[in-house]
Each structure stands twice: as C-alpha cells, then as structure tokens.
Scaffold this motif. Structure first.
Motif, PDB file in Angstrom:
ATOM      1  N   ASN A   2       7.199  -3.328   4.020  1.00  0.00           N
ATOM      2  CA  ASN A   2       5.872  -3.189   3.425  1.00  0.00           C
ATOM      3  C   ASN A   2       4.979  -2.328   4.316  1.00  0.00           C
ATOM      4  O   ASN A   2       5.253  -2.142   5.492  1.00  0.00           O
ATOM      5  CB  ASN A   2       5.223  -4.561   3.233  1.00  0.00           C
ATOM      6  CG  ASN A   2       5.924  -5.372   2.167  1.00  0.00           C
ATOM      7  OD1 ASN A   2       6.482  -4.812   1.231  1.00  0.00           O
ATOM      8  ND2 ASN A   2       5.916  -6.683   2.311  1.00  0.00           N
ATOM      9  N   SER A   3       3.905  -1.809   3.729  1.00  0.00           N
ATOM     10  CA  SER A   3       2.908  -1.082   4.518  1.00  0.00           C
ATOM     11  C   SER A   3       1.666  -1.957   4.619  1.00  0.00           C
ATOM     12  O   SER A   3       1.407  -2.790   3.758  1.00  0.00           O
ATOM     13  CB  SER A   3       2.571   0.255   3.857  1.00  0.00           C
ATOM     14  OG  SER A   3       2.093   0.022   2.551  1.00  0.00           O
ATOM     15  N   SER A  61      -0.118  -5.163   1.938  1.00  0.00           N
ATOM     16  CA  SER A  61       0.622  -4.366   0.958  1.00  0.00           C
ATOM     17  C   SER A  61       0.416  -4.967  -0.441  1.00  0.00           C
ATOM     18  O   SER A  61       0.183  -6.171  -0.561  1.00  0.00           O
ATOM     19  CB  SER A  61       2.103  -4.398   1.333  1.00  0.00           C
ATOM     20  OG  SER A  61       2.845  -3.555   0.524  1.00  0.00           O
ATOM     21  N   PRO A  62       0.420  -4.183  -1.516  1.00  0.00           N
ATOM     22  CA  PRO A  62       0.731  -2.747  -1.554  1.00  0.00           C
ATOM     23  C   PRO A  62      -0.521  -1.900  -1.312  1.00  0.00           C
ATOM     24  O   PRO A  62      -1.565  -2.138  -1.905  1.00  0.00           O
ATOM     25  CB  PRO A  62       1.245  -2.555  -2.986  1.00  0.00           C
ATOM     26  CG  PRO A  62       0.521  -3.594  -3.781  1.00  0.00           C
ATOM     27  CD  PRO A  62       0.294  -4.757  -2.866  1.00  0.00           C
ATOM     28  N   ASN A  64      -1.789   2.400   0.032  1.00  0.00           N
ATOM     29  CA  ASN A  64      -1.441   3.746   0.477  1.00  0.00           C
ATOM     30  C   ASN A  64      -2.671   4.328   1.161  1.00  0.00           C
ATOM     31  O   ASN A  64      -3.734   3.685   1.202  1.00  0.00           O
ATOM     32  CB  ASN A  64      -0.961   4.629  -0.679  1.00  0.00           C
ATOM     33  CG  ASN A  64      -1.982   4.695  -1.807  1.00  0.00           C
ATOM     34  OD1 ASN A  64      -3.190   4.628  -1.567  1.00  0.00           O
ATOM     35  ND2 ASN A  64      -1.510   4.811  -3.035  1.00  0.00           N
ATOM     36  N   GLU A  65      -2.545   5.531   1.692  1.00  0.00           N
ATOM     37  CA  GLU A  65      -3.647   6.096   2.476  1.00  0.00           C
ATOM     38  C   GLU A  65      -4.910   6.294   1.649  1.00  0.00           C
ATOM     39  O   GLU A  65      -6.019   6.062   2.138  1.00  0.00           O
ATOM     40  CB  GLU A  65      -3.201   7.429   3.101  1.00  0.00           C
ATOM     41  CG  GLU A  65      -4.141   7.917   4.183  1.00  0.00           C
ATOM     42  CD  GLU A  65      -3.579   9.078   4.985  1.00  0.00           C
ATOM     43  OE1 GLU A  65      -4.268  10.117   5.033  1.00  0.00           O
ATOM     44  OE2 GLU A  65      -2.476   8.949   5.538  1.00  0.00           O
ATOM     45  N   SER A  66      -4.765   6.697   0.401  1.00  0.00           N
ATOM     46  CA  SER A  66      -5.953   6.917  -0.433  1.00  0.00           C
ATOM     47  C   SER A  66      -6.676   5.593  -0.719  1.00  0.00           C
ATOM     48  O   SER A  66      -7.901   5.541  -0.754  1.00  0.00           O
ATOM     49  CB  SER A  66      -5.578   7.627  -1.737  1.00  0.00           C
ATOM     50  OG  SER A  66      -4.699   6.837  -2.495  1.00  0.00           O
TER      51      SER A  66
END
Length: 203
Positions: A2-3, A61-62, A64-66
């Motif tokens: 996961n991020s 998570s989940p 993303n960078e944006s």
C-alpha cells in the motif's frame, strides 16, 4: 503493497500569538485547528499533535500524489480562514512537509524525519505552503550535517588558511586596503568553498 503519506504541519508564528494574547488563546487556537483538520481528513486518516504547534497527519491508502497535494491545499486554505475569539479575529498560516511511502522511507522514523525536512523547506521558501520531500533536500541536509561535524575539527587540525585580497583605488592604481578571506583546505576533501561552510560557521 500500500501507499501512504505523512504530512508534518507546523503553524507559522504561533509563538507570537502565545506571547501577544497569552497561552489560553494559543490553546483555543490549537483546538480549532484540530477541529478544522478533522473536517478535512477522512475517518480512516490519523492526526496527532506532536509538539507545541506541530501536527502529524497520516493519510492511509488508497492515495496518490494528486490526492495528497489536494489534501495539503485544503488544509492550508482552512487554516488561513480567520479565527474568532472574544470578538477578535486572528489570522495564521501553516507550513507543511510531505513524505510518501515507500519512496521516502520504509519505516515511521524515516518518513517523519523526511516530512520534517520538507516542512523546514516550506518555511525557508516563505511559509504558508507545502513541499514534497525529494532526494535533493535529503542530500543538502546530509551534506550540511557532514560539513558541520567536520567544521568542529577544522580549527584544531589547522585546516583554515587566511588569504588577503588587495583593494585597489581605480583612479590611482594604489592599494588602499585588503580583505581578509578565510579558506578551508580539508586534508581529505580538499578545498571547501566558502559559500558552503561560511553559512554553517555563522550559524
């Protein structure tokens, strides 16, 4: 697999509010900041106050960078709104540093450290903004620390050299003075430019 992201948030000029209005106002301000953060973040995210005016946010998570960028912008916009106490309005801003798992670290300590580095970069660049950690920032911090340690040893090892640069009167061509310049010749690294070590020495 996961991020996740760590946001290191520091309130700009919070000490001035404590000094001007008193700690009770400062405490109330921290409570309102916490409430505003809770409204922005998702239920699964974690927020913790880790110091006087410092907060850590863990975006689970989940992501993303944006998404992380949008969240940081929302936090900054929220904190910029006036705080009202006893018919008085106060305005503050925040600086945020961001580190992402796994690219900026694979354990909590490293991620927090790198988010802290990015937060100080935000402050250096004028506050009221956010910065993602990057390799250049980490390299600069590492080199800065390395030079700082070497600088402590340089004097006893007699690695400093004094150079004199003449100041010439352009009308007469005569030397009217000299500048005294410090040069650092390290036994292993060689000559270290003053632009790197003078700011550290001044600190």
């Amino acid at each position: 697999n996961n991020s996740l992201a760590i946001l290191f948030l520091d309130l700009d000029l919070f000490k001035m509010i404590n000094d001007t209005f008193g700690h009770s106002w400062g405490d109330e301000l921290l409570k309102v900041v916490s409430e505003r953060l809770l409204k922005i973040l998702r239920e699964k995210d974690i927020i913790a106050r880790v110091g006087g005016d410092e907060f850590l946010v863990l975006l689970e998570s989940p992501i993303n960078e944006s998404f992380v960028k949008r969240t940081a912008e929302n936090i900054l916009n929220s904190i910029r709104q006036p705080f009202k106490f006893n018919n008085n309005e106060m305005y503050i801003t925040a600086s945020i540093g961001i580190s992402m798992y796994p690219q900026d670290g694979k354990d909590a300590e490293t991620l927090i450290k790198n988010a802290d580095i990015a937060m100080y970069k935000s402050k250096e660049e004028g506050k009221n903004r956010f910065q993602f950690c990057n390799q250049l920032m980490k390299n600069v911090i590492y080199e800065d620390m390395k030079l700082t340690n070497l600088l402590y040893q340089a004097l006893e090892r007699e690695e400093f050299e004094l150079h004199y640069q003449p100041q010439v009167d352009p009308n007469t061509g005569l030397i009217v003075g000299v500048e005294a310049l410090l040069r650092w010749n390290h036994s292993e690294i060689g000559t270290i430019s003053p632009r790197y070590f003078i700011p550290i020495a001044e600190r």
